[in-house]
Design an enzyme around this catalytic site. Structure first.
Site, PDB file in Angstrom:
ATOM      1  N   LYS A 147       2.428 -14.079   5.824  1.00 27.82           N
ATOM      2  CA  LYS A 147       2.660 -14.996   4.702  1.00 27.82           C
ATOM      3  C   LYS A 147       4.174 -15.220   4.600  1.00 27.82           C
ATOM      4  CE  LYS A 147       0.836 -17.258   1.370  1.00 27.82           C
ATOM      5  NZ  LYS A 147       0.471 -18.621   1.658  1.00 27.82           N
TER       6      LYS A 147
ATOM      7  N   TYR B 275       0.818  -1.220   0.000  1.00 24.30           N
ATOM      8  CA  TYR B 275       0.000   0.000   0.000  1.00 24.30           C
ATOM      9  C   TYR B 275       0.850   1.267   0.000  1.00 24.30           C
ATOM     10  CZ  TYR B 275      -4.220  -2.610   0.723  1.00 24.30           C
ATOM     11  OH  TYR B 275      -5.274  -3.456   0.539  1.00 24.30           O
TER      12      TYR B 275
END
Ligand code: NAP
Length: 396
Positions: free
Chosen positions: A214, A147
């Site tokens: 992740k 982002y």
């Protein structure tokens, strides 16, 4: 003008009984949900012995039309000086045009924590069998990750330059002509997010904080987030926290655990009762928030807040839902509940409690907006404004 809201060194706020707070009404369905929510919020405050008024801060399409800027500096100044505000959704075009104004506000004010409580309201239809087991709070890092806005179009000189650099200096082969982006994740920003999550979990007597990452694939960014999270808990909260591997039966310390993000999506459906506070990087938080919201009725029921050091902007989790704009149709509960979260942040706990009670009572009467009625045909569909009015009438 200095804010009447005082901030203690530990970050807690002291708000006076009379406040004027800024609101960004937003694009799309923003005006619909604001018209329904405002009377609820001001009346709940009044009944709790407070006085609350809102003053509009412009952003989005209306700001562009009136000032020539999508995000006028005055709006950011107003949020800075008044310290706490409310915000409706702002549109971001996909694939081109302006960058996200929501991200710009979070970054400009360094609102580094996005807090999204996900708890079922009794009576609200849900696609899961036992929605009452869902009681999680998402702590989403708000300033980094993919982002950060660091990406370049396919074929651009920037993308080609990065591809060449990666090939020459890093031995990384990237197909020429690719679009490329960067995913920065720092120790500082990861740790300050996890710090906020751990502090909240200790304050609210939650049993665990789960780091959702992740790191099996992105070992240094997402894997770094996981490592820094465990480090932070051990360094700053020794004795109060314990990693899951060291937790015993009947553990009384706050358990720090981690789950790989894809597994966490499944866990949230199969074993929701085993999770409380979830801390995660930006993209995981964006995805998981909507998934969890779906389990308590949908985005229309999902509140949130963006919080920094001494500054906060509360907002619904959903976007502008453009196909419903101006139809007086969507569920205003997300903004109403964001207002309740804002009251809690201000220390106006009684006003927040009144809102939650009134919303539950309105749903118990069987009046709901289209999004909930379509999940349970026995419920009566009312307009956005009618639902807001029903909640206001139930305030005691
Ligand atoms: P969205 O506006 O969140 O809407 C997705 C769907 O969620 C809607 O079509 C609707 O579902 C449901 N929904 C959203 N708000 C609802 C409400 N108040 N009551 C009931 N149902 C509601 O997501 P999007 O269509 O992907 O994004 C539209 C724009 O919003 C984009 O420009 C995006 O960038 C922006 N956005 C802004 C924010 C923000 O301001 N913080 C957040 C997310 C997205 P059904 O169609 O099933 O009825």
């Amino acid at each position: 003008m200095s804010s009447p809201i005082q901030v203690a060194p530990d970050g807690s706020l002291t708000a006076p009984d009379r406040l004027v707070l800024p609101v960004i009404i937003g694009d799309g369905v923003g005006p619909d949900i604001w018209r329904a929510a405002e009377p609820v919020l001001t009346e709940a405050a009044r009944l709790a012995g407070k006085s609350l008024e809102f003053v509009e801060a412009l952003a989005g399409a209306r700001a562009m039309a009136e000032t020539g800027s999508y995000l006028p500096e005055e709006t950011l100044d107003m949020l800075r000086t008044r310290r706490v505000g409310l915000k409706g959704p702002l549109a971001t075009p996909v694939g081109g045009g302006i960058r996200s104004l929501n991200v710009a506000i979070r970054r400009a004010l360094d609102l580094y924590v996005c807090v999204r409580p996900v708890k079922w309201t009794p009576g609200v239809p849900s696609p899961v069998r036992r929605p009452e087991l869902m009681d999680m709070v998402v702590y989403r890092e708000n300033t980094e990750d993919v982002y950060a806005g660091l990406e370049w179009p396919a074929g651009s000189p920037e993308a080609e330059g990065l591809i060449a650099y990666a090939g020459e200096k890093l031995g990384a082969r990237i197909r020429p002509g690719s679009a490329v982006g960067l995913k920065p994740m720092s120790e500082l920003c990861s740790k300050r997010l996890v710090r906020a999550a751990v502090k909240a979990a200790l304050r609210d007597n939650r049993p665990s904080v789960t780091l959702v990452h992740k790191g099996n694939i992105m070992k240094h960014t997402e894997g770094g987030f996981r490592r820094w999270g465990y480090e932070l808990a051990e360094e700053e909260f020794p004795g109060l926290t314990v990693p899951e591997s060291g937790a015993g039966p009947g553990e009384t310390r706050l358990v720090i655990k981690d789950r790989i993000a894809d597994n966490m999506f499944m866990q949230s459906l199969l074993r929701p009762e085993e999770y409380g506070v979830l801390a995660m990087p930006n993209l995981n938080g964006d995805y998981l928030s909507d998934c969890l919201a779906g389990q308590i009725g949908g985005l229309g029921m999902a509140p949130g807040g963006n919080i920094g050091d001494g500054l906060a902007v509360f907002e619904a989790t959903h976007g502008t839902a453009p196909k419903y704009a101006g139809q007086d149709k969507v569920n205003p509960s997300s903004l109403i509940l964001s207002g309740a979260c804002m009251f809690e942040h201000l220390g106006w706990a009684e006003a927040a409690k009144k809102i939650r009670g009134a919303l539950e009572a309105a749903v118990a009467d069987g009046y709901v907006t289209y999004d909930l009625a379509r999940q349970n045909p026995a419920l009566k569909t009312v307009k956005c404004s009618e639902f807001g009015e029903a909640v206001r009438e139930k305030l005691v």
